[in-house]
Design a protein around this motif. Structure first.
Motif, PDB file in Angstrom:
ATOM      1  N   LEU A   6       8.599  22.466   2.710  1.00  0.00           N
ATOM      2  CA  LEU A   6       7.948  23.692   3.178  1.00  0.00           C
ATOM      3  C   LEU A   6       6.503  23.767   2.684  1.00  0.00           C
ATOM      4  O   LEU A   6       5.581  24.029   3.469  1.00  0.00           O
ATOM      5  CB  LEU A   6       8.734  24.912   2.693  1.00  0.00           C
ATOM      6  CG  LEU A   6       8.095  26.280   2.944  1.00  0.00           C
ATOM      7  CD1 LEU A   6       7.965  26.545   4.433  1.00  0.00           C
ATOM      8  CD2 LEU A   6       8.900  27.392   2.271  1.00  0.00           C
ATOM      9  N   VAL A   7       6.291  23.520   1.395  1.00  0.00           N
ATOM     10  CA  VAL A   7       4.941  23.653   0.837  1.00  0.00           C
ATOM     11  C   VAL A   7       4.026  22.542   1.347  1.00  0.00           C
ATOM     12  O   VAL A   7       2.844  22.762   1.606  1.00  0.00           O
ATOM     13  CB  VAL A   7       4.986  23.672  -0.706  1.00  0.00           C
ATOM     14  CG1 VAL A   7       3.577  23.836  -1.283  1.00  0.00           C
ATOM     15  CG2 VAL A   7       5.881  24.798  -1.198  1.00  0.00           C
ATOM     16  N   LEU A  10       3.041  23.501   4.740  1.00  0.00           N
ATOM     17  CA  LEU A  10       2.087  24.605   4.646  1.00  0.00           C
ATOM     18  C   LEU A  10       0.698  24.081   4.296  1.00  0.00           C
ATOM     19  O   LEU A  10      -0.312  24.551   4.836  1.00  0.00           O
ATOM     20  CB  LEU A  10       2.561  25.595   3.592  1.00  0.00           C
ATOM     21  CG  LEU A  10       1.802  26.917   3.483  1.00  0.00           C
ATOM     22  CD1 LEU A  10       1.905  27.703   4.779  1.00  0.00           C
ATOM     23  CD2 LEU A  10       2.334  27.736   2.315  1.00  0.00           C
ATOM     24  N   ALA A  14      -2.649  24.409   6.574  1.00  0.00           N
ATOM     25  CA  ALA A  14      -3.841  25.069   6.042  1.00  0.00           C
ATOM     26  C   ALA A  14      -5.071  24.173   6.075  1.00  0.00           C
ATOM     27  O   ALA A  14      -6.171  24.635   5.782  1.00  0.00           O
ATOM     28  CB  ALA A  14      -3.582  25.535   4.613  1.00  0.00           C
ATOM     29  N   PRO A 125       1.510  29.744  -1.992  1.00  0.00           N
ATOM     30  CA  PRO A 125       0.327  29.760  -1.115  1.00  0.00           C
ATOM     31  C   PRO A 125      -0.966  29.601  -1.899  1.00  0.00           C
ATOM     32  O   PRO A 125      -1.928  28.990  -1.402  1.00  0.00           O
ATOM     33  CB  PRO A 125       0.409  31.144  -0.446  1.00  0.00           C
ATOM     34  CG  PRO A 125       1.828  31.541  -0.544  1.00  0.00           C
ATOM     35  CD  PRO A 125       2.323  30.965  -1.835  1.00  0.00           C
ATOM     36  N   VAL A 128      -1.680  26.014  -2.565  1.00  0.00           N
ATOM     37  CA  VAL A 128      -2.197  25.348  -1.363  1.00  0.00           C
ATOM     38  C   VAL A 128      -3.669  25.667  -1.142  1.00  0.00           C
ATOM     39  O   VAL A 128      -4.510  24.776  -0.967  1.00  0.00           O
ATOM     40  CB  VAL A 128      -1.362  25.754  -0.127  1.00  0.00           C
ATOM     41  CG1 VAL A 128      -2.041  25.272   1.157  1.00  0.00           C
ATOM     42  CG2 VAL A 128       0.047  25.174  -0.224  1.00  0.00           C
ATOM     43  N   ALA A 142       0.068  36.854   2.750  1.00  0.00           N
ATOM     44  CA  ALA A 142       0.785  35.614   2.467  1.00  0.00           C
ATOM     45  C   ALA A 142       1.436  35.657   1.087  1.00  0.00           C
ATOM     46  O   ALA A 142       2.591  35.249   0.912  1.00  0.00           O
ATOM     47  CB  ALA A 142      -0.171  34.432   2.561  1.00  0.00           C
ATOM     48  N   LEU A 251       5.939  31.614   7.998  1.00  0.00           N
ATOM     49  CA  LEU A 251       4.891  31.286   7.033  1.00  0.00           C
ATOM     50  C   LEU A 251       4.163  30.018   7.446  1.00  0.00           C
ATOM     51  O   LEU A 251       2.934  29.911   7.344  1.00  0.00           O
ATOM     52  CB  LEU A 251       5.496  31.136   5.640  1.00  0.00           C
ATOM     53  CG  LEU A 251       4.525  30.920   4.482  1.00  0.00           C
ATOM     54  CD1 LEU A 251       3.529  32.063   4.371  1.00  0.00           C
ATOM     55  CD2 LEU A 251       5.281  30.760   3.173  1.00  0.00           C
ATOM     56  N   LEU A 252       4.918  29.034   7.959  1.00  0.00           N
ATOM     57  CA  LEU A 252       4.300  27.802   8.415  1.00  0.00           C
ATOM     58  C   LEU A 252       3.399  28.045   9.632  1.00  0.00           C
ATOM     59  O   LEU A 252       2.299  27.501   9.725  1.00  0.00           O
ATOM     60  CB  LEU A 252       5.369  26.767   8.766  1.00  0.00           C
ATOM     61  CG  LEU A 252       6.117  26.130   7.598  1.00  0.00           C
ATOM     62  CD1 LEU A 252       7.123  25.107   8.119  1.00  0.00           C
ATOM     63  CD2 LEU A 252       5.147  25.462   6.642  1.00  0.00           C
ATOM     64  N   GLY A 255       0.119  29.267   8.705  1.00  0.00           N
ATOM     65  CA  GLY A 255      -0.579  28.448   7.706  1.00  0.00           C
ATOM     66  C   GLY A 255      -2.063  28.304   7.937  1.00  0.00           C
ATOM     67  O   GLY A 255      -2.853  28.287   6.984  1.00  0.00           O
ATOM     68  N   LEU A 258      -4.365  30.905   6.236  1.00  0.00           N
ATOM     69  CA  LEU A 258      -4.334  31.111   4.797  1.00  0.00           C
ATOM     70  C   LEU A 258      -5.721  31.049   4.175  1.00  0.00           C
ATOM     71  O   LEU A 258      -6.030  31.795   3.240  1.00  0.00           O
ATOM     72  CB  LEU A 258      -3.442  30.069   4.127  1.00  0.00           C
ATOM     73  CG  LEU A 258      -1.928  30.214   4.351  1.00  0.00           C
ATOM     74  CD1 LEU A 258      -1.197  29.131   3.602  1.00  0.00           C
ATOM     75  CD2 LEU A 258      -1.448  31.589   3.913  1.00  0.00           C
TER      76      LEU A 258
END
Length: 259
Positions: A6-7, A10, A14, A125, A128, A142, A251-252, A255, A258
């Motif tokens: 997931l991260v 993301l 971003a 977030p 990232v 976010a 959330l993705l 992205g 962000l």
């Protein structure tokens, strides 16, 4: 693996470079491994007493010293990998990993069991975006949505094991609330995360945002309402999982907004 994927996704959404995404993946993976192994080592006696057959430590196929060393080694690797994204980004990630260790080593048994999840997820977030050019802080929507998702995930994760936890004297927030109130709170938090992700960024939610809200609303109802004649039904638990997955997907899709 889910948090790492997931991260990393993301970070790509971003605008992080391929090398930057690899660093993010390495930092998050080693951090998650350290947290997972620390948790199993800390819960060894409890897992043995509960007869957990899915835990290598509990069945004796791994030595406790091996897991202790593995957790320490993963944490040691996590530090330089996190800081490679920059001092501020690295500090944000390491603070989240530290919060997870604090949960494993004692906070899980207190009314503040939710706090490490809120802090750890809220800082993802930031990890990232603080690694991007200009080191921007992520927008409030976010950070707030990630924190709500984290606490909702905590409540959801505990739901199937509340009785076993209480028998082992683990009295975190969901154990103190009980199954019904924990389900209701998880639904409210995950619905709140979906609303923030749909309506927080500038501009209209778009089809994806409205579709996610259309999924999350009915799932919230399924989470709260008891299943007639089936007190042990997994429907509410599965509904919260769908809500968490929907919020993560939203959330993705957000992205790019962000930075």
């Amino acid at each position: 693996m889910v948090v790492t994927a997931l991260v990393t996704a993301l970070a790509a959404a971003a605008g992080r470079s391929a090398a930057g995404c690899l660093l993010v993946a390495g930092a998050v993976l080693t951090g998650q491994l350290s947290v997972g192994w620390c948790n199993d080592r800390a819960d060894l006696d409890r897992d043995v007493a509960a007869g957990r057959r899915d835990k290598p430590l509990a069945v004796g196929s791994l030595a406790p010293r091996t897991v202790t060393l593995a957790a320490g080694a993963a944490l040691a690797l996590c530090v330089p990998l996190s800081l490679a994204a920059g001092a501020r980004a690295g500090a944000a990630h390491l603070l989240g990993v530290g919060a997870a260790w604090a949960y494993n080593l004692g906070l899980k048994r207190t009314p503040l069991s939710w706090l490490p999840y809120a802090l750890g997820f809220a800082l993802l977030p930031a990890f990232v975006t603080l690694g991007l050019p200009g080191r921007p802080w992520p927008p409030g929507w976010a950070v707030g949505a990630a924190a709500l998702l984290g606490v909702g995930a905590h409540l959801t994760n505990v739901l199937p094991d509340i009785e076993c936890d209480l028998a082992a004297s683990v009295r975190g927030l969901p154990q103190r609330l009980g199954r019904g109130w924990s389900r209701a709170l998880a639904a409210a938090l995950l619905l709140g995360a979906a609303v923030l992700l749909a309506l927080g960024p500038a501009g209209p939610p778009g089809r994806a945002g409205w579709a996610a809200l259309a999924v999350t609303g009915p799932m919230a109802v399924l989470t709260v309402l008891p299943v007639a004649g089936h007190e042990g039904s997994r429907v509410p638990f599965l509904a919260t999982l769908v809500m968490a997955a929907t919020a993560a997907a939203m959330l993705l899709t957000r992205g790019a907004g962000l930075a």
